[in-house]
Design a protein around this motif. Structure first.
Motif, PDB file in Angstrom:
ATOM      1  N   GLY A  37      23.645  92.143  13.983  1.00 19.06           N
ATOM      2  CA  GLY A  37      24.128  91.142  15.173  1.00 19.06           C
ATOM      3  C   GLY A  37      23.623  90.089  15.247  1.00 19.06           C
ATOM      4  N   ARG A  38      22.238  90.077  15.116  1.00 14.53           N
ATOM      5  CA  ARG A  38      21.626  88.613  15.095  1.00 14.53           C
ATOM      6  C   ARG A  38      22.071  88.067  13.883  1.00 14.53           C
ATOM      7  NH1 ARG A  38      17.414  92.868  16.486  1.00 14.53           N
ATOM      8  NH2 ARG A  38      17.279  92.483  18.430  1.00 14.53           N
ATOM      9  N   THR A  39      21.676  88.485  12.892  1.00 13.79           N
ATOM     10  CA  THR A  39      22.144  88.288  11.352  1.00 13.79           C
ATOM     11  C   THR A  39      23.539  87.159  11.604  1.00 13.79           C
ATOM     12  OG1 THR A  39      20.854  89.513  10.311  1.00 13.79           O
ATOM     13  CG2 THR A  39      21.991  87.931   9.427  1.00 13.79           C
ATOM     14  N   LEU A  40      24.583  87.938  11.851  1.00 17.55           N
ATOM     15  CA  LEU A  40      26.036  87.097  12.097  1.00 17.55           C
ATOM     16  C   LEU A  40      25.694  86.555  13.130  1.00 17.55           C
ATOM     17  CD1 LEU A  40      28.649  90.654  11.643  1.00 17.55           C
ATOM     18  CD2 LEU A  40      27.423  88.293  10.031  1.00 17.55           C
ATOM     19  N   ILE A  41      25.353  86.458  14.267  1.00 12.46           N
ATOM     20  CA  ILE A  41      25.223  84.984  14.958  1.00 12.46           C
ATOM     21  C   ILE A  41      24.119  84.490  14.713  1.00 12.46           C
ATOM     22  CG2 ILE A  41      24.404  84.374  17.378  1.00 12.46           C
ATOM     23  CD1 ILE A  41      24.953  87.566  18.580  1.00 12.46           C
ATOM     24  N   ASN A  42      23.625  84.134  13.776  1.00 15.17           N
ATOM     25  CA  ASN A  42      22.810  82.874  13.436  1.00 15.17           C
ATOM     26  C   ASN A  42      23.656  82.578  12.184  1.00 15.17           C
ATOM     27  OD1 ASN A  42      20.504  83.799  15.176  1.00 15.17           O
ATOM     28  ND2 ASN A  42      18.972  84.639  13.722  1.00 15.17           N
ATOM     29  N   GLY A  43      24.322  83.114  11.738  1.00 15.34           N
ATOM     30  CA  GLY A  43      25.304  82.454  10.300  1.00 15.34           C
ATOM     31  C   GLY A  43      26.303  81.367  11.002  1.00 15.34           C
ATOM     32  N   GLU A  44      26.582  82.443  12.461  1.00  9.60           N
ATOM     33  CA  GLU A  44      27.588  81.184  12.943  1.00  9.60           C
ATOM     34  C   GLU A  44      26.878  80.389  13.383  1.00  9.60           C
ATOM     35  OE1 GLU A  44      31.363  82.039  16.929  1.00  9.60           O
ATOM     36  OE2 GLU A  44      29.237  83.436  16.180  1.00  9.60           O
ATOM     37  N   ARG A  45      26.301  79.934  13.904  1.00  7.71           N
ATOM     38  CA  ARG A  45      25.607  78.477  14.428  1.00  7.71           C
ATOM     39  C   ARG A  45      24.702  77.687  13.190  1.00  7.71           C
ATOM     40  NH1 ARG A  45      20.953  82.396  18.253  1.00  7.71           N
ATOM     41  NH2 ARG A  45      22.353  82.097  20.059  1.00  7.71           N
ATOM     42  N   LEU A  46      25.081  78.548  12.040  1.00  8.16           N
ATOM     43  CA  LEU A  46      24.930  77.317  10.743  1.00  8.16           C
ATOM     44  C   LEU A  46      26.339  77.255  10.508  1.00  8.16           C
ATOM     45  CD1 LEU A  46      22.146  79.845   9.620  1.00  8.16           C
ATOM     46  CD2 LEU A  46      21.589  77.250   9.873  1.00  8.16           C
TER      47      LEU A  46
END
Length: 540
Positions: A291-300
């Motif tokens: 979940g954290r990985t996907l949220i960070n990817g969305e921010r990128l």
């Protein structure tokens, strides 16, 4: 467990020198003759193997039933094809990882991170300037006249740097051929049957079996220090939870039992994400980390789940390289093995194809035991030797418990009802529900919200109401997955991570620390030297 949230089915520490991190057993340079011969046969098959075609479902019913079955499996094939396209774009060298599992232990393999080509293989001990095997002849003199460090880690890093100058980005790792081959010799004849089980639940056979290769080397009894066991390396405690959720007795050390539940769990996760890539990673690293990985990817700037996953994954890996603990709140226990896990699995679909092609395949029949059945009775009725009975039933010691499943190369009516559902066409009721379930398009954020639970509960009921063996397994696994999600703090943790001002400020500092200028997404999309030597304490 991770951050107070349910972490996933299993948990295992990782060797700091090897993102595969299996069991800490020191590599050996001596390979028994029988395994050397097995390896030769396997490599011959690898060069000529073609990916097996999927097990096509044929529903027992009319045109509408056939259509539901075909639609379900077409959707799965499209999902898998989209995953391969994404891997080829973001991790073009992913095929390198198949070599790790077909070269005997005691070596370091180096590959091209841009296309997966094997460049060179060196013995862990020995003089690399004289004893290496160069797969690219143009590089054969690269180490001539060079003094290399005695320390293995330093030697690997130096050779990687030299290879990078000559051939481009490089990935390297200790080999694990002996992790697979002893089990493949004993159990490889079952791959086609296990593959049919995976396909029944909407998981491509080669992906499901490749995960088993990466996790356990197909071993039924492999046990991690964290007590993850067997084929898919689920924690023993989680098998007990599943056992409480189903009326049947689950014997976790039988691969054929594990295959069905691992397949059902993987299809639940792939439906949640719309992709097998983050689904495999959650199986390994836990839902909170992904979940954290996907949220960070969305921010990128990631536009779909695959882009978000690969961008967030790359961010975590790069931040670990510049400061292991300084940015830990952004990735927590998502480490090198987490980063590589999905590509390891997809790469080893070729390993599965080669193993399947290298030996004759046999049938596995399953019987639900109405009473405890002693081993002596099984051998007497079947005329099979004890070792052969245990090959089909690795969990069997003296008797099969009542309500468990006995596996044999033939059906024996006295041992109970035939529950070999993978030998029969899927029931129309099951394929209809499966087709609808596979097409749920809610996204992981909605899945983690407890308001979505009634949707999944209704699917659990509908799978159970099919009154099929595979329907009951899907219902059991959905119940398990809901407990894992909604009885933990995962949703609250991820909601806070998504909205926290402190996390956003840390993220902004991380981007600056990486020296990103211009479009963030473009700068993180490039290929670079993979990190293969850091530790990973990911909880699974």
């Amino acid at each position: 467990m991770t951050d107070g949230a349910s972490s996933g089915p299993h948990d295992r520490p990782i060797d700091r020198n090897d993102p595969l991190g299996y069991d800490g057993v020191a590599p050996t340079m001596r390979t028994p003759v029988v395994l050397t011969l097995a390896l030769a046969a396997f490599l011959a098959a690898l060069t000529s193997a073609v990916r097996p075609s999927p097990v096509h479902a044929q529903a027992a019913g009319g045109a509408d039933d056939l259509l539901a079955a075909e639609l379900a499996y077409a959707h799965v094939r499209a999902r898998r094809d989209d995953d391969v396209v994404a891997l080829q774009h973001f991790r073009p060298g992913y095929s390198f990882w198949q070599h790790i599992f077909n070269i005997p232990d005691g070596h370091i393999a180096f590959g091209n991170a841009s296309d997966g080509r094997l460049l060179a293989v060196f013995p862990t001990r020995g003089d690399w300037s004289r004893e290496g095997t160069w797969n690219d002849p143009a590089l054969a003199n690269l180490l001539a006249g060079r003094r290399l460090p005695r320390n293995l880690d330093q030697r690997r890093d130096l050779v990687a740097a030299l290879l990078e100058q000559a051939a481009g980005p490089v990935v390297h790792n200790p080999t694990r051929g002996l992790f697979v081959l002893p089990n493949a010799s004993r159990y490889g004849a079952f791959l086609q049957e296990w593959g049919a089980i995976y396909e029944r639940f909407g998981v491509p056979a080669d992906i499901g079996l490749a995960q088993a290769v990466v996790e356990s080397g197909l071993s039924p009894t492999r046990r991690s220090p964290a007590r993850a066991v067997g084929f898919c390396q689920w924690l023993l405690g989680n098998w007990r939870r599943l056992d409480r959720l189903t009326p049947d007795v689950l014997e976790a050390y039988n691969q054929t039992t594990q295959a069905a539940y691992c397949a059902a769990y993987l299809t639940v996760l792939a439906t949640k994400y719309g992709s097998f890539i983050p689904a495999l990673s959650e199986h390994h690293s836990g839902g909170t980390n992904i979940g954290r990985t996907l949220i960070n990817g969305e921010r990128l700037g990631g536009e779909d789940v695959r882009e978000r996953y690969f961008l967030g994954s790359r961010l975590a890996r790069d931040l670990r390289q510049i400061s292991l603990y300084g940015y830990r709140e952004l990735y927590r226990t998502y480490g090198p093995r987490s980063y590589y896990y999905a590509e390891m699995v997809f790469a080893n679909t070729a390993t599965v194809a080669a193993l399947t092609a290298s030996m004759p395949q046999v049938k596995i029949y399953a019987m639900r035991t109405p009473r405890a059945i002693p081993l002596a009775e099984i051998t007497r009725r079947t005329k099979l030797p004890v070792d052969e009975v245990r090959r089909y039933n690795p969990a069997l010691r003296t008797r099969v418990p009542a309500g468990a499943t006995l596996y044999l190369p033939m059906y024996v009516e006295q041992f109970g009802r035939d529950v070999s559902f993978w030998h029969r066409p899927p029931h129309p009721a099951f394929t209809a529900v499966l087709n609808e379930f596979l097409r749920l398009d809610a996204g992981e954020e909605q899945w983690d919200d407890r308001a979505f639970e009634p949707v999944l509960q209704r699917f659990e009921e509908r799978f159970r109401e099919t009154n099929t063996d595979e329907g009951r397994i899907m219902a059991t696994v959905l119940a398990y997955a809901m407990d894992e999600t909604y009885l933990s703090r995962r949703g609250a943790i991820l909601a806070e991570f998504r909205t926290s001002d402190a996390i956003q400020r840390l993220f902004d500092r991380a981007v600056l620390a990486l020296g990103v200028s211009g479009p963030i997404r473009a700068s993180l999309d490039d290929a670079s030297l993979p990190d293969s030597d850091s530790g990973d304490s990911a909880s699974r």
